[in-house]
Motif scaffolding. Structure first.
Motif, PDB file in Angstrom:
ATOM      1  N   ALA A 202      15.634  -4.089 -18.234  1.00  0.00           N
ATOM      2  CA  ALA A 202      15.731  -5.525 -18.493  1.00  0.00           C
ATOM      3  C   ALA A 202      14.471  -6.032 -19.197  1.00  0.00           C
ATOM      4  O   ALA A 202      13.370  -5.525 -18.982  1.00  0.00           O
ATOM      5  N   ARG A 203      14.669  -7.045 -20.017  1.00  0.00           N
ATOM      6  CA  ARG A 203      13.534  -7.701 -20.687  1.00  0.00           C
ATOM      7  C   ARG A 203      13.262  -9.079 -20.086  1.00  0.00           C
ATOM      8  O   ARG A 203      12.175  -9.621 -20.212  1.00  0.00           O
ATOM      9  N   LYS A 204      14.293  -9.639 -19.426  1.00  0.00           N
ATOM     10  CA  LYS A 204      14.143 -10.983 -18.866  1.00  0.00           C
ATOM     11  C   LYS A 204      14.757 -11.013 -17.452  1.00  0.00           C
ATOM     12  O   LYS A 204      15.744 -11.700 -17.200  1.00  0.00           O
ATOM     13  N   PRO A 205      14.169 -10.273 -16.513  1.00  0.00           N
ATOM     14  CA  PRO A 205      14.733 -10.242 -15.155  1.00  0.00           C
ATOM     15  C   PRO A 205      14.311 -11.453 -14.326  1.00  0.00           C
ATOM     16  O   PRO A 205      13.235 -12.015 -14.515  1.00  0.00           O
ATOM     17  N   VAL A 206      15.174 -11.840 -13.397  1.00  0.00           N
ATOM     18  CA  VAL A 206      14.861 -12.887 -12.422  1.00  0.00           C
ATOM     19  C   VAL A 206      15.420 -12.458 -11.073  1.00  0.00           C
ATOM     20  O   VAL A 206      16.557 -11.980 -10.980  1.00  0.00           O
ATOM     21  N   LEU A 207      14.629 -12.625 -10.025  1.00  0.00           N
ATOM     22  CA  LEU A 207      15.084 -12.410  -8.653  1.00  0.00           C
ATOM     23  C   LEU A 207      15.557 -13.735  -8.070  1.00  0.00           C
ATOM     24  O   LEU A 207      14.834 -14.747  -8.139  1.00  0.00           O
ATOM     25  N   PHE A 208      16.753 -13.751  -7.515  1.00  0.00           N
ATOM     26  CA  PHE A 208      17.298 -14.937  -6.861  1.00  0.00           C
ATOM     27  C   PHE A 208      17.487 -14.608  -5.387  1.00  0.00           C
ATOM     28  O   PHE A 208      18.270 -13.741  -5.031  1.00  0.00           O
ATOM     29  N   ILE A 209      16.751 -15.294  -4.519  1.00  0.00           N
ATOM     30  CA  ILE A 209      16.730 -14.959  -3.099  1.00  0.00           C
ATOM     31  C   ILE A 209      17.300 -16.099  -2.259  1.00  0.00           C
ATOM     32  O   ILE A 209      17.108 -17.268  -2.565  1.00  0.00           O
ATOM     33  N   GLY A 210      17.997 -15.712  -1.185  1.00  0.00           N
ATOM     34  CA  GLY A 210      18.593 -16.706  -0.302  1.00  0.00           C
ATOM     35  C   GLY A 210      18.210 -16.496   1.138  1.00  0.00           C
ATOM     36  O   GLY A 210      17.293 -15.738   1.467  1.00  0.00           O
ATOM     37  N   GLY A 211      18.945 -17.161   2.015  1.00  0.00           N
ATOM     38  CA  GLY A 211      18.633 -17.099   3.440  1.00  0.00           C
ATOM     39  C   GLY A 211      18.732 -15.715   4.021  1.00  0.00           C
ATOM     40  O   GLY A 211      18.097 -15.413   5.034  1.00  0.00           O
ATOM     41  N   GLY A 212      19.522 -14.830   3.392  1.00  0.00           N
ATOM     42  CA  GLY A 212      19.637 -13.465   3.896  1.00  0.00           C
ATOM     43  C   GLY A 212      18.333 -12.698   3.858  1.00  0.00           C
ATOM     44  O   GLY A 212      18.100 -11.804   4.675  1.00  0.00           O
ATOM     45  N   VAL A 213      17.460 -13.037   2.914  1.00  0.00           N
ATOM     46  CA  VAL A 213      16.147 -12.383   2.836  1.00  0.00           C
ATOM     47  C   VAL A 213      15.313 -12.750   4.057  1.00  0.00           C
ATOM     48  O   VAL A 213      14.615 -11.906   4.637  1.00  0.00           O
ATOM     49  N   ILE A 214      15.399 -14.017   4.466  1.00  0.00           N
ATOM     50  CA  ILE A 214      14.627 -14.461   5.634  1.00  0.00           C
ATOM     51  C   ILE A 214      15.232 -13.931   6.920  1.00  0.00           C
ATOM     52  O   ILE A 214      14.516 -13.397   7.788  1.00  0.00           O
ATOM     53  N   SER A 215      16.554 -14.033   7.074  1.00  0.00           N
ATOM     54  CA  SER A 215      17.165 -13.605   8.338  1.00  0.00           C
ATOM     55  C   SER A 215      17.038 -12.107   8.569  1.00  0.00           C
ATOM     56  O   SER A 215      17.015 -11.647   9.705  1.00  0.00           O
ATOM     57  N   SER A 216      16.924 -11.327   7.495  1.00  0.00           N
ATOM     58  CA  SER A 216      16.791  -9.876   7.658  1.00  0.00           C
ATOM     59  C   SER A 216      15.337  -9.430   7.826  1.00  0.00           C
ATOM     60  O   SER A 216      15.072  -8.256   8.073  1.00  0.00           O
ATOM     61  N   GLY A 217      14.385 -10.357   7.650  1.00  0.00           N
ATOM     62  CA  GLY A 217      12.974  -9.997   7.752  1.00  0.00           C
ATOM     63  C   GLY A 217      12.460  -9.239   6.550  1.00  0.00           C
ATOM     64  O   GLY A 217      11.572  -8.386   6.664  1.00  0.00           O
TER      65      GLY A 217
END
Length: 558
Positions: A202-217
């Motif tokens: 990829a040349r233009k990546p973006v990470l999109f994070i939601g509540g699952g990142v927090i609930s899973s630690g």
């Protein structure tokens, strides 16, 4: 009702709770349940309304990641609690609700206290079952706690019934067998390798994070990947706190009230890695215009969420922490940084564009209040909000630095959530400061719980942004209905004086000159305190994406 004699003969409720690791319990009218609880071993918080009791257990769960437990009597107690259970279900919050009948003997189905508890709660619980033998309560409770926290978290209900046919033992193994459809090891390895390949090309990546990142630690693994790869990150409202707000690579919230930088980055990226999100309409805007140029990876523990709203190129059914931990070990960070460096630098520059707001010189602005509250709070402060304009201003202008420090109702948008959830958060984390940000509309929905904060001397500081309106509805009517206001102007009591009637120190602020002095004074109290801020009446939340528009079609100001 449940009788004290029955509890003594059939079950030591406190012992069962303790054996299951439960040391904090929430409830309302005990209806004879409390004789079964040894309050020297269990911290019991008795609230004034069943909805508030469930919200308190919800706040406890969000602050800790441990299932909150609430006791409810049946019939009206359950129907009062529906909003609280639905709120937790919408946001994947682990709860265990223990419900029982008021009557000591089975009643005619038309009797006042009879209700089909499982029937009315089925759509808003992860799992529910009946129990007709208190001697098996410890086993039922342990199963409920496990199910509530396992996989995608959610509320689980145990109904105590006198119906002889009730049997929970046969149902639980069946559920456990199918509850988590995690990828097998070989399939997961293949998916991780595919994700790495997409990442590294990829040349233009973006990470999109939601509540699952927090609930899973998974926050630590996420931050390490971002630090080494230096790629931009956006979040949903529920994902706030997984990244430090001050990190230049964090662009803020995505969607209808997302930042200019977050929305533009997702619209222009060529790879969108979405982790623990469900693509609600508040995030996506017009579906056909959502991130149109990107290949999409979607990681979620619940297979039902993948390809449900947004079609993706690489679906991965996995716990967010497990995925990020494996991804972290496989990425070629030097290559990613080299290929995406120009893109990252460009995106970081967009952060200076928004959020913005009109500057008032003599009238108190809500954004200024949030910024000042942030200055006087510590990194450990847990911020709980109600729902409305103040919720979005808090998301934009308060600098969250840790997971589980923003507690808010996202999916259901429950007004009246803030104060009882703040009580639950304070119960969960003794010694930590708790800030409840509310609006004049939301606060009036559960203000009776002020007395509970006093009763238990909880260190909750309440900030009410009083603009005399149901602000978010008024904003829509102004922008999209040519200012034709209908049923949005509201009346409120003097909240500062009302707080004093409850035994809470109350303050009223009308100008920016008073803000700092009053916040400093209120925050010195060891127990609860309330500050009412008379803010600009018709201030709007910006940025805003109009309904049925794509996220890049963003309004920045009036």
């Amino acid at each position: 009702m449940f009788l004290e004699k029955e509890f003594k003969e059939e079950i030591d409720l406190s012992k069962s709770l303790k054996l299951s690791g439960v040391d904090c319990l929430f409830g309302c009218d005990d209806q004879g349940l409390i004789p079964g609880i040894d309050q020297s071993n269990i911290r019991y918080f008795q609230l004034n309304h069943e909805q508030a009791a469930v919200h308190a257990a919800d706040g406890f769960a969000r602050a800790t990641g441990i299932p909150g437990v609430v006791l409810l009597s049946s019939a009206a107690g359950i129907s009062n609690a529906i909003t609280g259970i639905a709120t937790a279900y919408s946001d994947s919050v682990p709860l265990v609700i223990i419900a029982g009948p008021l009557a000591a003997k089975p009643q005619n189905k038309e009797a006042l206290q009879e209700l089909d508890i499982l029937g009315i709660t089925m759509p808003i619980t992860k799992y529910s079952f009946k129990l007709n033998d208190w001697g098996r309560f410890a086993e039922a409770l342990q199963s409920a706690l496990t199910i509530a926290a396992d996989g995608r978290p959610g509320p689980v209900l145990i109904e105590y019934t006198m119906e002889p046919s009730a049997d929970f033992q046969e149902e639980i193994p069946s559920y456990r067998r199918h509850a988590r459809s995690q990828m097998r090891e070989g399939q997961m390895e293949k998916s991780i390798n595919s994700a790495v390949e997409l990442f590294e090309t990829a040349r233009k990546p973006v990470l999109f994070i939601g509540g699952g990142v927090i609930s899973s630690g998974a926050a630590d693994s996420l931050r390490e990947i971002v630090r080494q790869a230096r790629i931009p990150v956006v979040s949903s409202l529920m994902g706030i706190g997984a990244m430090e707000a001050k990190n230049p690579l964090y662009l803020g919230m995505l969607g209808m009230h997302g930042t200019f930088a977050a929305n533009k980055a997702v619209h222009q990226c060529d790879l969108l890695i979405s982790i623990g999100v469900r693509f609600s309409d508040r995030v996506t805007g017009k579906i056909s215009g959502f991130s149109p140029k990107s290949k999409k990876i979607h990681v979620d523990v619940d297979p039902a969420e993948i390809n449900k709203i947004i079609s993706v190129d690489l679906p991965i059914v996995s716990d967010a922490k497990a995925f990020l931990s494996k991804l972290k070990e496989k990425l070629n960070y030097n290559q990613i940084f080299r290929d995406a460096e120009m893109w990252t630098n460009e995106v970081i520059g967009w952060k200076r564009t928004v959020p913005r707001f009109d500057k008032y010189h003599s009238i108190l602005s809500p954004q200024a209040v949030i910024k000042k509250l942030n200055e006087y709070s510590s990194r450990e402060t847990i911020v709980v909000t109600d729902v409305g304009q103040h919720q979005i201003w808090t998301a934009h202008h308060y600098h969250f630095s840790s997971p589980r420090t923003l507690i808010t109702s996202g999916g259901l948008g429950t007004m009246g959530y803030g104060l009882p959830a703040a009580i639950g958060a304070a119960a969960a984390c003794p010694g930590k400061p708790v800030l409840c940000v509310s609006g004049d509309g939301s606060f009036q929905m559960n203000l009776q719980e002020l007395i509970i904060a006093v009763k238990y001397q909880l260190p909750i500081k309440i900030a009410i942004l009083n603009n005399g309106y149901l602000g978010m509805v008024r904003q829509w009517q102004e922008l999209f209905y040519h200012g034709r206001y209908s049923s949005v102007k509201i009346s409120s009591p003097n909240f500062a004086k009302l707080a004093e009637a409850y035994g809470v120190p109350g303050y009223k602020v009308r100008s920016e000159e008073e803000v700092e002095r009053v916040i400093a004074e209120a925050f010195q109290h060891s127990g609860p305190a309330l500050i009412e801020f008379d803010v600009v009446e018709e201030e709007n939340v910006y940025p805003m994406v109009p309904p049925n528009h794509s996220n890049h079609q963003i309004i920045l100001s009036r």
